[in-house]
Design an enzyme around this catalytic site. Sequence first.
Site, PDB file in Angstrom:
ATOM      1  CE  LYS A 157      -1.740   1.630   4.003  1.00 30.26           C
ATOM      2  NZ  LYS A 157      -1.499   3.053   4.299  1.00 30.26           N
ATOM      3  CG  ASN A 158       2.276   2.653   3.497  1.00 32.44           C
ATOM      4  OD1 ASN A 158       1.112   2.934   3.191  1.00 32.44           O
ATOM      5  ND2 ASN A 158       2.650   2.417   4.729  1.00 32.44           N
TER       6      ASN A 158
ATOM      7  CB  CYS B  91      -5.495  10.494  11.757  1.00 32.00           C
ATOM      8  SG  CYS B  91      -3.834   9.876  12.014  1.00 32.00           S
TER       9      CYS B  91
ATOM     10  NE  ARG C  24       0.295  10.719   9.874  1.00 36.41           N
ATOM     11  CZ  ARG C  24      -0.287   9.662   9.315  1.00 36.41           C
ATOM     12  NH1 ARG C  24      -1.383   9.180   9.821  1.00 36.41           N
ATOM     13  NH2 ARG C  24       0.224   9.104   8.236  1.00 36.41           N
TER      14      ARG C  24
ATOM     15  CG  ASP D 280       3.146   1.568   9.556  1.00 33.16           C
ATOM     16  OD1 ASP D 280       3.336   1.733   8.340  1.00 33.16           O
ATOM     17  OD2 ASP D 280       2.810   2.489  10.326  1.00 33.16           O
TER      18      ASP D 280
ATOM     19  NE  ARG E 178      -7.209   4.123   5.161  1.00 35.74           N
ATOM     20  CZ  ARG E 178      -6.356   4.825   5.916  1.00 35.74           C
ATOM     21  NH1 ARG E 178      -6.602   5.021   7.188  1.00 35.74           N
ATOM     22  NH2 ARG E 178      -5.258   5.322   5.390  1.00 35.74           N
TER      23      ARG E 178
HETATM   24  C1  EPZ Z   1       4.042   7.020   6.100  1.00 38.44           C
HETATM   25  O1  EPZ Z   1       3.251   8.052   6.656  1.00 38.44           O
HETATM   26  C2  EPZ Z   1       3.143   5.792   6.042  1.00 38.44           C
HETATM   27  N1  EPZ Z   1       1.989   6.073   5.177  1.00 38.44           N
HETATM   28  C3  EPZ Z   1       2.665   5.434   7.445  1.00 38.44           C
HETATM   29  O2  EPZ Z   1       1.900   4.242   7.343  1.00 38.44           O
HETATM   30  C4  EPZ Z   1       3.893   5.149   8.318  1.00 38.44           C
HETATM   31  O3  EPZ Z   1       3.482   4.881   9.635  1.00 38.44           O
HETATM   32  C5  EPZ Z   1       4.803   6.384   8.304  1.00 38.44           C
HETATM   33  O4  EPZ Z   1       5.168   6.710   6.941  1.00 38.44           O
HETATM   34  C6  EPZ Z   1       6.097   6.149   9.090  1.00 38.44           C
HETATM   35  O5  EPZ Z   1       6.777   5.055   8.584  1.00 38.44           O
HETATM   36  C7  EPZ Z   1       2.159   6.025   3.837  1.00 38.44           C
HETATM   37  O6  EPZ Z   1       3.248   5.773   3.336  1.00 38.44           O
HETATM   38  C8  EPZ Z   1       0.947   6.293   3.004  1.00 38.44           C
HETATM   39  P1  EPZ Z   1       6.019  10.510   8.175  1.00 38.44           P
HETATM   40  P2  EPZ Z   1       3.795   9.587   6.657  1.00 38.44           P
HETATM   41  O7  EPZ Z   1       5.861  11.754   7.397  1.00 38.44           O
HETATM   42  O8  EPZ Z   1       4.520   9.854   5.398  1.00 38.44           O
HETATM   43  C9  EPZ Z   1       6.302  13.613  11.681  1.00 38.44           C
HETATM   44  C10 EPZ Z   1       0.056   2.835   7.669  1.00 38.44           C
HETATM   45  O9  EPZ Z   1      -0.474   2.318   8.663  1.00 38.44           O
HETATM   46  N2  EPZ Z   1       6.321  14.646  10.642  1.00 38.44           N
HETATM   47  O10 EPZ Z   1       7.287   9.710   8.049  1.00 38.44           O
HETATM   48  O11 EPZ Z   1       2.657  10.460   7.016  1.00 38.44           O
HETATM   49  C11 EPZ Z   1       4.902  13.014  11.820  1.00 38.44           C
HETATM   50  O12 EPZ Z   1       4.106  13.840  12.657  1.00 38.44           O
HETATM   51  C12 EPZ Z   1       0.518   4.281   7.730  1.00 38.44           C
HETATM   52  O13 EPZ Z   1       0.260   2.249   6.580  1.00 38.44           O
HETATM   53  C13 EPZ Z   1       6.551  15.957  11.020  1.00 38.44           C
HETATM   54  O14 EPZ Z   1       6.745  16.245  12.195  1.00 38.44           O
HETATM   55  O15 EPZ Z   1       4.824   9.506   7.871  1.00 38.44           O
HETATM   56  C14 EPZ Z   1       5.168  11.681  12.435  1.00 38.44           C
HETATM   57  O16 EPZ Z   1       5.273  11.834  13.841  1.00 38.44           O
HETATM   58  C15 EPZ Z   1       0.282   4.899   9.098  1.00 38.44           C
HETATM   59  N3  EPZ Z   1       6.536  16.911  10.061  1.00 38.44           N
HETATM   60  C16 EPZ Z   1       6.529  11.291  11.862  1.00 38.44           C
HETATM   61  O17 EPZ Z   1       7.102  12.487  11.316  1.00 38.44           O
HETATM   62  C17 EPZ Z   1       6.325  16.640   8.747  1.00 38.44           C
HETATM   63  O18 EPZ Z   1       6.362  17.570   7.925  1.00 38.44           O
HETATM   64  C18 EPZ Z   1       6.445  10.266  10.748  1.00 38.44           C
HETATM   65  O19 EPZ Z   1       5.710  10.841   9.709  1.00 38.44           O
HETATM   66  C19 EPZ Z   1       6.082  15.293   8.375  1.00 38.44           C
HETATM   67  C20 EPZ Z   1       6.087  14.311   9.335  1.00 38.44           C
END
Ligand code: EPZ
Length: 423
Positions: A22-23, A118, A123, A310, A402
């Site tokens: 998915k990701n 969420c 996020r 995850d 999902r």
């Molecule tokens: C991706 O989300 C995945 N989703 C998530 O999977 C996964 O948990 C996550 O990466 C971490 O591995 C998809 O790929 C569609 P991040 P993403 O930006 O890109 C902080 C699932 O269950 N952050 O790496 O949204 C954020 O708040 C989902 O499949 C900032 O602070 O993750 C979080 O605490 C859930 N500022 C951390 O980084 C920003 O500008 C990780 O977020 C962006 C992120």
Amino acid sequence: MSKFLIKKSGPLKGEVKISGSKNAVLPIMAATLLTDEDCEILDVPALKDVDVMCELLSCLGADVDKELEKNRIKVKAAKKIASEAPFELVKQMRASILVLGALLLRTGHAIIHLPGGCAIGERPIELHLKGLKALGATIDEEQLLKGIVDAKADRLKGASIYLDFPSVGATEVIVMAASLAEGTTVLQNAAQEPEIVDLANFLNKMGARIKGAGTDTIKIEGVEKLHGVSHHVIPDRIEAGTFMVGAAITRGRILIKNMLPDHLKAVIAKLRECGVHIEFTDNGVLVDGGKNPLVSTDVKTLPYPGFPTDMQSPFMALLTVAKGPSVVIETVFENRFMHVGEFNRMGAGIRTEGKCAIIPGNKVLKGASVAATDLRAGAAVVLTGLIAEGTTIVSQIYHIDRGYEHFVDKLKELGADIEVVED
Ligand code: EPZ
């Protein structure tokens, strides 16, 4: 509303084939906007999030031919592409933000209403915007205060960008935007997840010039044009990890096909620390949870290649019944212990303090009515339902559809006593 009705099941036994990731597929689908030629994506998982991304691409003006029964999607973004992502779709799937870079490049303007927080966290996307601004985009700060990303750019120019946190989404958005920018971009402290590598492979096949994906420094030399391609998506490492835990928690024996062990080194190491037998065979990865006593271990989630956030809730399910206490520390998301309350309704006796959860272990769980509080937590309470005494009812199961393709069918194939019932 549909719910899962799960009865205590015996050890899961047999084979399971892992679906496409998915990701990985979501950013790759967003990247199809970067060319006006045909793109074909194969091994696409039939998931709700993929449906929403298909709808988003077609709303923006792309021709999308979705054949999920064949796990295949064709996209041709040849017509004029709109600049605004419909809020109706964005609020269903926050990964819609992944079209931001491609939209900006394609149309010079991108408008995306932010869906807000969420269950697992706020996020934010300030790192995505930091990268796009470094590449020359202007962000309307007024609109941003209203939760609307309104970005403009006539031409993007390569830049040196440092990510304060190795955000997966920010890395993907910036890599996509930089691929057609003028000049070279160096992205430091980039996310290293396998899904980033799959996106870079897809873009490089399209004619991009990206080096270093999978490391913390990615170099992108902008090119003039990208072409249509055909691409197989990598297997879903989190689905694979979830079924590995399924074999462990039920003391079963499952041959997991179509998984890449290299993508799950941290999870495999932790499962082995718990006494789970894991063998790499020519036909797949054999996971035997019944060979040795199930003992506890501590887990700390980290960006890749650390233990994946995850997998935190599915792994915690295992720790509730392992012998001995354990500590789980969640460092990636600020609110990813919603499943603890659900486990405790089943008698897990877990305590949380900030980012830490203390799991006493050694429990005999009791069936209860629980909720899927997010996609992965939903899978986790299904796992505890399989071993709890009596019956477990899981509500809010739309989360699970999902991210896990044919989840109930795959579990039933392995001997799980699970049914979908209407409320
Ligand atoms: C991706 O989300 C995945 N989703 C998530 O999977 C996964 O948990 C996550 O990466 C971490 O591995 C998809 O790929 C569609 P991040 P993403 O930006 O890109 C902080 C699932 O269950 N952050 O790496 O949204 C954020 O708040 C989902 O499949 C900032 O602070 O993750 C979080 O605490 C859930 N500022 C951390 O980084 C920003 O500008 C990780 O977020 C962006 C992120």
